[in-house]
Design an enzyme around this catalytic site. Sequence first.
Site, short mmCIF file in Angstrom:
data_model
loop_
_atom_site.label_atom_id
_atom_site.label_comp_id
_atom_site.label_asym_id
_atom_site.label_seq_id
_atom_site.Cartn_x
_atom_site.Cartn_y
_atom_site.Cartn_z
N TRP A 129 0.82 -1.23 0.00
CA TRP A 129 0.00 0.00 0.00
C TRP A 129 0.85 1.27 0.00
CZ3 TRP A 129 -4.98 1.81 -0.06
CH2 TRP A 129 -5.17 3.12 0.41
N ASP A 132 -0.23 9.18 0.54
CA ASP A 132 0.28 10.53 0.26
C ASP A 132 1.78 10.61 -0.07
OD1 ASP A 132 -2.12 10.59 1.66
OD2 ASP A 132 -1.38 11.87 3.25
N ASP A 343 -11.06 16.46 3.66
CA ASP A 343 -11.34 15.15 4.23
C ASP A 343 -12.76 14.69 3.90
OD1 ASP A 343 -11.13 12.93 5.80
OD2 ASP A 343 -10.98 13.98 7.70
N1 DQQ Z 1 -2.94 10.63 5.06
C1 DQQ Z 1 -2.09 10.62 6.22
C2 DQQ Z 1 -2.53 11.80 7.03
C3 DQQ Z 1 -3.22 12.66 6.03
C4 DQQ Z 1 -3.91 11.68 5.18
C5 DQQ Z 1 -2.23 9.30 6.92
C6 DQQ Z 1 -4.37 12.21 3.86
O1 DQQ Z 1 -1.44 12.45 7.65
O2 DQQ Z 1 -4.08 13.58 6.64
O3 DQQ Z 1 -1.84 8.24 6.08
O4 DQQ Z 1 -4.56 11.19 2.92
#
Ligand code: DQQ
Length: 573
Positions: A129, A132, A343
């Site tokens: 996997w 970001d 989000d």
């Molecule tokens: N992905 C990270 C976070 C972020 C999110 C966790 C965004 O820090 O907010 O994997 O896809």
Amino acid sequence: MDTPYHHLHAPPYYPPLLPEEQPSDAGTPASHRKPFKGFAAILASAIFLLSLVALIINQTQKPLPSQNNIVPTSKPTSFSNPEPRGVAEGVSAKSNSHLLRNIKGSYNWTNAMFTWQRTSFHFQPEKNWMNDPNGPLFYKGWYHLFYQYNPDSAVWGNITWGHAVSADLIHWLYLPIAMVPDQWYDINGVWTGSATILPDGQIVMLYTGSTDKSVQVQNLAYPADPSDPLLLDWVKYPGNPVLVPPRHIGPKDFRDPTTAWAGPDGKWRLTIGSKIGKTGISLVYQTTDFKTYELLDEYLHAVPGTGMWECVDFYPVAINGSVGLDTSATGPGIKHVLKASLDDTKVDHYAIGTYNPANDKWTPDNPEEDVGIGLKWDYGRYYASKSFYDPYKKRRIVWGWINETDTESDDLEKGWASVQTIPRTVLYDNKTGSNVVQWPVEEIESLRQNSTVFEEVVVEPGSVVPLDIGVATQLDISAEFETELLGSGAMEEGYGCSGGAIDRSAMGPFGLLVNAHDSLSELTPIFFRSSNTTKGTNTYFCADETRFVCFESELIPFDCPFEVSNRICKCLI
Ligand code: DQQ
């Protein structure tokens, strides 16, 4: 017009199936293909492309967005799913959307399918996997990309920082994992962060840690050996965490520190996304040493109704100029881009505005097009983007995460999930003055080998023109469309890509059908949607993955501009 690419990475990783499960030949009849594309790479890449066609849909039929002629005969069936991954841990959902999980069981994968679904030139780890992009930077001749990575599985969880380097942003070398969750302040995940390069060349890395109690805190890390161009080893500052959620902020609403910029007073500033109720906000901190911080009373910016802001990105762009700017640049002739990953909707939005270094506030040029209610960074599958300044070529480059349309069980069977976009250079659009322009980095040109050119192809309304490009597995397509005046000239508010390729407007949509089966029973439209608005003509660049899909539970009697029959999807466009 198109150029086949050669394969660039090492042979793809996937957990091979038992020999008896392999197909008798490498070809995969379209009707036996997996019903969803593994990922969508909009920017002119097409995998396993069988035929290429251009289309224009009848200009005379122009339903309003709410009156399009999609008439599903049945609604998606209801089904129960566990809560998406990540939500309980206090972060965005990391598994697929409701609709796309409306597929029962896993597809009957074959090794041939695994092979052609791997990318050749978009970055993806060897296996497992990824989400970001994190802390991209240029250091001692190498471009570094860190990324959210689960070393154990093809689903989100156990998040570490994967690490790769490249000399040209195209060919990548996988390096050992840079940081793992091994401290109380990041034991639930080494989450997203950004790099700041100080004037003396030191690298400061700030990232979000999810603590043993799933509280989001900010941590400091730095290279163990700054003389190592590969930056293999990272040290976590013993005084971590350097920031904890302020009293008025939820413990799970405090994440993703940006690259810092220096103000006129010599202090560094950085911003962190959060929310108050339904208002998305970006907190500002000042620091001189990256160990102690002062929280400013005012936000960099806030937009009611936009929810939690993740992965905020904030940087200057030159109003007149063809080069990128370092993150600390301010002054006349400079605007600032503020980007937030929402989000609630999983969309990256941005706006252009003015930053006031005296009070560390940013104001959008057009409040009606503010962050989260106006421009999207990309109209395809794209999230959690992050930019960096490349001092070597004086440009700003942005990366974005393209997630899967697959089900989790399919990802597990494939052994991998998601890719990064081709890195793109970003400039202010001084023609419109209201948006940025993005283009794949120039290094991509080095991949072109040979080409086939089609000129003066006339595409009548409602027609499809096959373009014979022979057999190819990877294509880079440059297409230029010349259009007639926009339909009746009627005003219609630009509604982006929603509605997909079937949703007709005054002009088109028009574009290319890729991944197309000979019978056109399966295809992926990559298309342009233009509309006259009160503010001028808007054109969106879109991809429609649903035309590739045959929902067994949904027979959709579309009004076909061309004949497709004897298929469970009665018509795809
Ligand atoms: N992905 C990270 C976070 C972020 C999110 C966790 C965004 O820090 O907010 O994997 O896809």
